[in-house]
Design a protein around this motif. Structure first.
Motif, PDB file in Angstrom:
ATOM      1  N   GLY A 305       0.810  -1.216   0.000  1.00 17.09           N
ATOM      2  CA  GLY A 305       0.000   0.000   0.000  1.00 17.09           C
ATOM      3  C   GLY A 305       0.838   1.259   0.000  1.00 17.09           C
ATOM      4  O   GLY A 305       0.571   2.204  -0.759  1.00 17.09           O
ATOM      5  N   VAL A 306       1.879   1.296   0.835  1.00 16.37           N
ATOM      6  CA  VAL A 306       2.760   2.464   0.899  1.00 16.37           C
ATOM      7  C   VAL A 306       3.465   2.678  -0.430  1.00 16.37           C
ATOM      8  O   VAL A 306       3.533   3.801  -0.959  1.00 16.37           O
ATOM      9  CB  VAL A 306       3.781   2.296   2.044  1.00 16.37           C
ATOM     10  N   ILE A 307       3.992   1.605  -1.008  1.00  9.93           N
ATOM     11  CA  ILE A 307       4.724   1.740  -2.274  1.00  9.93           C
ATOM     12  C   ILE A 307       3.775   2.104  -3.419  1.00  9.93           C
ATOM     13  O   ILE A 307       4.118   2.898  -4.298  1.00  9.93           O
ATOM     14  CB  ILE A 307       5.482   0.444  -2.599  1.00  9.93           C
ATOM     15  N   THR A 308       2.570   1.545  -3.414  1.00 11.34           N
ATOM     16  CA  THR A 308       1.602   1.883  -4.459  1.00 11.34           C
ATOM     17  C   THR A 308       1.264   3.366  -4.426  1.00 11.34           C
ATOM     18  O   THR A 308       1.249   4.034  -5.475  1.00 11.34           O
ATOM     19  CB  THR A 308       0.320   1.052  -4.282  1.00 11.34           C
ATOM     20  N   LEU A 309       1.000   3.890  -3.239  1.00 14.50           N
ATOM     21  CA  LEU A 309       0.688   5.309  -3.108  1.00 14.50           C
ATOM     22  C   LEU A 309       1.851   6.171  -3.588  1.00 14.50           C
ATOM     23  O   LEU A 309       1.644   7.158  -4.318  1.00 14.50           O
ATOM     24  CB  LEU A 309       0.360   5.633  -1.649  1.00 14.50           C
ATOM     25  N   ALA A 310       3.071   5.807  -3.226  1.00  9.38           N
ATOM     26  CA  ALA A 310       4.242   6.584  -3.636  1.00  9.38           C
ATOM     27  C   ALA A 310       4.419   6.554  -5.152  1.00  9.38           C
ATOM     28  O   ALA A 310       4.736   7.574  -5.780  1.00  9.38           O
ATOM     29  CB  ALA A 310       5.491   6.047  -2.942  1.00  9.38           C
ATOM     30  N   ILE A 311       4.197   5.395  -5.763  1.00 14.81           N
ATOM     31  CA  ILE A 311       4.359   5.285  -7.217  1.00 14.81           C
ATOM     32  C   ILE A 311       3.288   6.093  -7.942  1.00 14.81           C
ATOM     33  O   ILE A 311       3.579   6.774  -8.942  1.00 14.81           O
ATOM     34  CB  ILE A 311       4.311   3.798  -7.643  1.00 14.81           C
ATOM     35  N   VAL A 312       2.055   6.028  -7.467  1.00 12.67           N
ATOM     36  CA  VAL A 312       0.970   6.793  -8.104  1.00 12.67           C
ATOM     37  C   VAL A 312       1.258   8.289  -8.027  1.00 12.67           C
ATOM     38  O   VAL A 312       1.130   9.018  -9.029  1.00 12.67           O
ATOM     39  CB  VAL A 312      -0.379   6.460  -7.446  1.00 12.67           C
ATOM     40  N   LEU A 313       1.667   8.769  -6.865  1.00  7.81           N
ATOM     41  CA  LEU A 313       1.998  10.188  -6.724  1.00  7.81           C
ATOM     42  C   LEU A 313       3.167  10.569  -7.625  1.00  7.81           C
ATOM     43  O   LEU A 313       3.174  11.656  -8.223  1.00  7.81           O
ATOM     44  CB  LEU A 313       2.323  10.509  -5.260  1.00  7.81           C
ATOM     45  N   SER A 314       4.147   9.690  -7.749  1.00  2.00           N
ATOM     46  CA  SER A 314       5.287   9.949  -8.629  1.00  2.00           C
ATOM     47  C   SER A 314       4.829  10.038 -10.083  1.00  2.00           C
ATOM     48  O   SER A 314       5.296  10.896 -10.840  1.00  2.00           O
ATOM     49  CB  SER A 314       6.340   8.850  -8.485  1.00  2.00           C
ATOM     50  N   GLY A 315       3.916   9.155 -10.487  1.00  5.50           N
ATOM     51  CA  GLY A 315       3.411   9.195 -11.865  1.00  5.50           C
ATOM     52  C   GLY A 315       2.714  10.495 -12.184  1.00  5.50           C
ATOM     53  O   GLY A 315       2.942  11.081 -13.258  1.00  5.50           O
ATOM     54  N   TYR A 316       1.885  10.969 -11.256  1.00  2.00           N
ATOM     55  CA  TYR A 316       1.226  12.269 -11.472  1.00  2.00           C
ATOM     56  C   TYR A 316       2.255  13.382 -11.558  1.00  2.00           C
ATOM     57  O   TYR A 316       2.133  14.293 -12.407  1.00  2.00           O
ATOM     58  CB  TYR A 316       0.267  12.549 -10.319  1.00  2.00           C
ATOM     59  N   LEU A 317       3.278  13.341 -10.697  1.00  2.00           N
ATOM     60  CA  LEU A 317       4.307  14.383 -10.709  1.00  2.00           C
ATOM     61  C   LEU A 317       5.075  14.374 -12.027  1.00  2.00           C
ATOM     62  O   LEU A 317       5.320  15.422 -12.628  1.00  2.00           O
ATOM     63  CB  LEU A 317       5.261  14.170  -9.528  1.00  2.00           C
ATOM     64  N   PHE A 318       5.440  13.190 -12.500  1.00  2.00           N
ATOM     65  CA  PHE A 318       6.176  13.074 -13.766  1.00  2.00           C
ATOM     66  C   PHE A 318       5.353  13.622 -14.921  1.00  2.00           C
ATOM     67  O   PHE A 318       5.857  14.341 -15.793  1.00  2.00           O
ATOM     68  CB  PHE A 318       6.563  11.614 -14.042  1.00  2.00           C
ATOM     69  N   ASN A 319       4.079  13.283 -14.954  1.00  2.00           N
ATOM     70  CA  ASN A 319       3.214  13.770 -16.040  1.00  2.00           C
ATOM     71  C   ASN A 319       3.077  15.285 -15.999  1.00  2.00           C
ATOM     72  O   ASN A 319       2.899  15.939 -17.033  1.00  2.00           O
ATOM     73  CB  ASN A 319       1.836  13.122 -15.940  1.00  2.00           C
ATOM     74  N   ALA A 320       3.163  15.865 -14.797  1.00  2.00           N
ATOM     75  CA  ALA A 320       3.004  17.307 -14.653  1.00  2.00           C
ATOM     76  C   ALA A 320       4.253  18.068 -15.098  1.00  2.00           C
ATOM     77  O   ALA A 320       4.155  19.176 -15.662  1.00  2.00           O
ATOM     78  CB  ALA A 320       2.664  17.666 -13.215  1.00  2.00           C
ATOM     79  N   VAL A 321       5.440  17.484 -14.863  1.00  2.00           N
ATOM     80  CA  VAL A 321       6.676  18.239 -15.114  1.00  2.00           C
ATOM     81  C   VAL A 321       7.375  17.828 -16.403  1.00  2.00           C
ATOM     82  O   VAL A 321       8.251  18.573 -16.890  1.00  2.00           O
ATOM     83  CB  VAL A 321       7.662  18.084 -13.933  1.00  2.00           C
ATOM     84  N   LEU A 322       7.025  16.672 -16.977  1.00  2.00           N
ATOM     85  CA  LEU A 322       7.734  16.212 -18.179  1.00  2.00           C
ATOM     86  C   LEU A 322       6.900  16.465 -19.430  1.00  2.00           C
ATOM     87  O   LEU A 322       5.688  16.487 -19.382  1.00  2.00           O
ATOM     88  CB  LEU A 322       8.048  14.723 -18.049  1.00  2.00           C
TER      89      LEU A 322
END
Length: 322
Positions: A305-322
């Motif tokens: 659960g912790v890793i899933t949440l971190a990966i999802v947040l990272s994906g949104y961040l990557f899509n926002a900045v890249l």
């Protein structure tokens, strides 16, 4: 050598076609099973020697009581980044850390980063996506380990380790104290170290076979197009959907990079593609089966659960900045 033996057995002795899905699945199963069992035995021997000759209790107490301001998580995550293991191959070293009494949060930092980042994947990323995206990939993989390990450490998850692991820890501590008191030499200790290492391999053997069997079936039979048709869709659901779809897959970072390149070429957003890759190598059903031997289902659920949440947040961040 292990890959050569797997090729000889599957394609030579069993005469299964090289280009067939069955051949790919069986070869994957033989290679990964032998590799993980060998790693588990060798690492268990090394940790047995470490436990016998080095002050593991002192190191454990130091890490648990001193304020290192998160440095221990950074070091564990960096160590994970330089070890070329997939998620299942990282578990033998994870067991060795737990056996040695290293704090569980620090151990989780290693387990999270080790499959996400390795030198082969970094080289492939440089050639495929360039320096900027490669740096983002490496830094995010290390930070996932640091943050995830810190969170899991704060939750005091030691209470949810399996009884099997707790017994190994107690046995290792007792043996170390006994040898220290009797000043037992290395050659007198070695037979017991080897016996303990074999006991660990024997204890986890069934979980390895089941976990790698699941991974082999997925590796050989799930087509890439099954995932690409869903990940190409726009919208905020694409990132969590990519993580959910990635969980049944099983591969290391280097093996999934070419797939991610195809996804990006087909219009999948880079953040969604990276989230998919991280979930493939960091969250998998075979990994869960192997972890079941050392953790309760509650701890596995918290970890995922912790890793899933971190990966999802990272994906949104990557899509926002890249």
């Amino acid at each position: 050598m292990i890959q050569g033996f797997a090729d000889w057995l599957v394609y030579g002795v069993l005469e299964i076609g090289v280009e067939t899905r069955l051949g790919a699945a069986v070869n994957f199963f033989v290679y990964d099973t032998l590799k993980i069992l060998l790693l588990l035995f060798l690492i268990s021997v090394v940790m047995g020697v470490v436990n016998a000759y080095f002050p593991v209790e002192r190191l454990r107490a130091y890490l648990a009581t001193h304020r290192l301001y998160g440095l221990q998580y950074v070091l564990a995550s960096l160590f994970g980044a330089v070890t070329p293991f997939c998620s299942c191959s990282s578990i033998p070293l994870f067991i060795g850390f737990v056996k040695g009494g290293i704090p569980l949060g620090v151990t989780f930092a290693y387990l999270i980063t080790s499959p996400l980042v390795n030198e082969v994947a970094v080289a492939m990323f440089l050639g495929t996506f360039g320096l900027r995206i490669t740096l983002i990939y490496v830094v995010s993989g290390i930070m996932l380990g640091v943050v995830g390990g810190w969170i899991l450490g704060r939750l005091r998850t030691e209470r949810w380790l399996s009884p099997w692991v707790m017994k190994i820890q107690e046995q290792a501590t007792a043996e170390s104290a006994e040898w220290e008191a009797e000043h037992t030499g290395f050659w007198q200790r070695l037979p017991m170290i080897l016996r303990d290492a074999w006991g660990i391999v024997r204890g986890i053997l069934l979980y390895v076979i089941i976990g790698i069997g699941i991974g082999a079936a997925i590796h050989g039979y799930l087509p890439e197009d099954f995932f690409r048709q869903y990940l190409s869709r726009e919208g905020w659901l694409s990132v969590p959907l990519s993580v959910v779809l990635a969980v049944p897959m099983y591969s290391n970072a280097a093996g999934i990079v070419p797939v991610i390149e195809v996804f990006v070429q087909k219009g999948v957003p880079i953040g969604t593609a990276l989230a998919f890759m991280m979930a493939v190598v960091g969250l998998s059903l075979p990994e869960a089966m192997l972890l079941k031997k050392v953790m309760t289902w509650r701890l596995i659920g918290i970890f995922f659960g912790v890793i899933t949440l971190a990966i999802v947040l990272s994906g949104y961040l990557f899509n926002a900045v890249l």
